[in-house]
Design a protein around this motif. Sequence first.
Motif, short mmCIF file in Angstrom:
data_model
loop_
_atom_site.label_atom_id
_atom_site.label_comp_id
_atom_site.label_asym_id
_atom_site.label_seq_id
_atom_site.Cartn_x
_atom_site.Cartn_y
_atom_site.Cartn_z
N ASP A 172 6.48 -22.39 28.00
CA ASP A 172 5.36 -22.68 27.10
C ASP A 172 5.69 -22.39 25.64
O ASP A 172 5.30 -23.16 24.76
CB ASP A 172 4.12 -21.89 27.52
N ALA A 173 6.40 -21.30 25.37
CA ALA A 173 6.73 -20.96 23.98
C ALA A 173 7.60 -22.02 23.33
O ALA A 173 7.55 -22.21 22.11
CB ALA A 173 7.43 -19.60 23.93
N GLY A 174 8.38 -22.74 24.12
CA GLY A 174 9.23 -23.80 23.59
C GLY A 174 8.65 -25.18 23.74
O GLY A 174 9.28 -26.17 23.38
N HIS A 175 7.44 -25.27 24.30
CA HIS A 175 6.76 -26.55 24.52
C HIS A 175 7.64 -27.51 25.30
O HIS A 175 7.83 -28.67 24.91
CB HIS A 175 6.35 -27.21 23.19
N ARG A 176 8.19 -27.02 26.42
CA ARG A 176 9.07 -27.88 27.20
C ARG A 176 9.23 -27.39 28.63
O ARG A 176 8.96 -26.24 28.93
CB ARG A 176 10.44 -28.00 26.53
N TYR A 177 9.67 -28.31 29.44
CA TYR A 177 10.11 -28.00 30.79
C TYR A 177 11.63 -28.07 30.74
O TYR A 177 12.19 -28.97 30.11
CB TYR A 177 9.61 -29.03 31.80
N GLU A 178 12.28 -27.13 31.38
CA GLU A 178 13.74 -27.12 31.42
C GLU A 178 14.21 -27.29 32.85
O GLU A 178 13.58 -26.79 33.77
CB GLU A 178 14.29 -25.79 30.88
N ILE A 179 15.33 -27.98 33.00
CA ILE A 179 15.97 -28.07 34.30
C ILE A 179 17.28 -27.31 34.20
O ILE A 179 18.03 -27.45 33.23
CB ILE A 179 16.17 -29.53 34.76
N LEU A 180 17.50 -26.44 35.18
CA LEU A 180 18.69 -25.62 35.22
C LEU A 180 19.53 -25.97 36.44
O LEU A 180 18.99 -26.21 37.52
CB LEU A 180 18.33 -24.13 35.27
N VAL A 181 20.83 -26.00 36.25
CA VAL A 181 21.78 -26.22 37.33
C VAL A 181 22.63 -24.97 37.42
O VAL A 181 23.33 -24.62 36.46
CB VAL A 181 22.65 -27.47 37.08
N ASP A 182 22.52 -24.29 38.53
CA ASP A 182 23.23 -23.02 38.71
C ASP A 182 22.98 -22.06 37.54
O ASP A 182 23.89 -21.39 37.06
CB ASP A 182 24.73 -23.23 38.92
N VAL B 287 22.26 -22.73 34.45
CA VAL B 287 22.62 -23.27 33.13
C VAL B 287 21.63 -24.38 32.77
O VAL B 287 21.38 -25.28 33.58
CB VAL B 287 24.06 -23.84 33.13
N THR B 288 21.06 -24.32 31.57
CA THR B 288 20.11 -25.34 31.14
C THR B 288 20.83 -26.67 31.01
O THR B 288 21.77 -26.81 30.23
CB THR B 288 19.44 -24.96 29.81
N ALA B 289 20.37 -27.65 31.78
CA ALA B 289 20.99 -28.97 31.81
C ALA B 289 20.19 -29.99 31.01
O ALA B 289 20.72 -31.04 30.65
CB ALA B 289 21.12 -29.44 33.25
N GLY B 290 18.94 -29.69 30.72
CA GLY B 290 18.12 -30.64 29.98
C GLY B 290 16.69 -30.15 29.86
O GLY B 290 16.34 -29.07 30.34
N PHE B 291 15.87 -30.99 29.22
CA PHE B 291 14.48 -30.60 29.00
C PHE B 291 13.60 -31.83 28.81
O PHE B 291 14.08 -32.92 28.48
CB PHE B 291 14.36 -29.69 27.77
N ALA B 292 12.31 -31.61 29.02
CA ALA B 292 11.27 -32.59 28.70
C ALA B 292 10.31 -31.89 27.75
O ALA B 292 9.67 -30.90 28.13
CB ALA B 292 10.55 -33.06 29.96
N HIS C 37 6.92 -36.16 24.67
CA HIS C 37 7.49 -36.97 23.60
C HIS C 37 9.00 -37.11 23.64
O HIS C 37 9.56 -37.94 22.93
CB HIS C 37 7.04 -36.45 22.23
N HIS C 38 9.71 -36.34 24.47
CA HIS C 38 11.17 -36.47 24.49
C HIS C 38 11.72 -35.84 25.77
O HIS C 38 11.30 -34.76 26.16
CB HIS C 38 11.78 -35.78 23.27
N THR C 39 12.68 -36.54 26.39
CA THR C 39 13.40 -36.02 27.55
C THR C 39 14.88 -36.18 27.28
O THR C 39 15.31 -37.22 26.78
CB THR C 39 13.02 -36.78 28.84
N GLU C 40 15.63 -35.13 27.61
CA GLU C 40 17.07 -35.17 27.33
C GLU C 40 17.83 -34.38 28.40
O GLU C 40 17.41 -33.28 28.78
CB GLU C 40 17.31 -34.53 25.96
N ILE C 41 18.94 -34.96 28.86
CA ILE C 41 19.84 -34.30 29.79
C ILE C 41 21.20 -34.23 29.10
O ILE C 41 21.67 -35.22 28.54
CB ILE C 41 19.97 -35.07 31.13
N GLY C 42 21.83 -33.05 29.14
CA GLY C 42 23.14 -32.88 28.51
C GLY C 42 24.18 -33.80 29.14
O GLY C 42 24.15 -34.06 30.35
N GLY C 43 25.10 -34.27 28.32
CA GLY C 43 26.11 -35.23 28.76
C GLY C 43 26.90 -34.80 29.98
O GLY C 43 27.21 -35.61 30.85
#
Length: 113
Positions: free
Chosen positions: A14-24, A26-31, A43-49
């Motif tokens: 909530d403090a970052g205004h986002r949902y994060e997805i973690l793999v093992d 490690v943060t892999a991306g966010f919405a 307003h934005h979704t991103e997954i690390g390369g």
Amino acid sequence: MTQPAAAVTVRRVDAGHRYEILVDGVTAGFAAYRDQEDRRVFHHTEIGGEFAGRGLASVLVQQALSDVWDSGKRLVPVCPYVAKCLRKHDGFADITDPATPDVLRWLDTALAR
């Protein structure tokens, strides 16, 4: 020998205004989102390369949308990827509002803070 499956988790930050997805762990991306009264505006979704091509964006967005449903909020898909997911999965249609010009103006102001 096969490698063990990666542990994938989604968390709301909530403090970052986002949902994060973690793999093992490690943060892999966010919405990213902003809340406007009872609406969660995505307003934005991103997954690390290095995590691309694993279907993580779909997992992330599906779990984020389910969280919005569970919270009793409505959702507004400004992010093209979130909008695409909503077109594929119409189970959220009854809590989805359009990204109107008023919402877009409000979002521009909210993100400028």
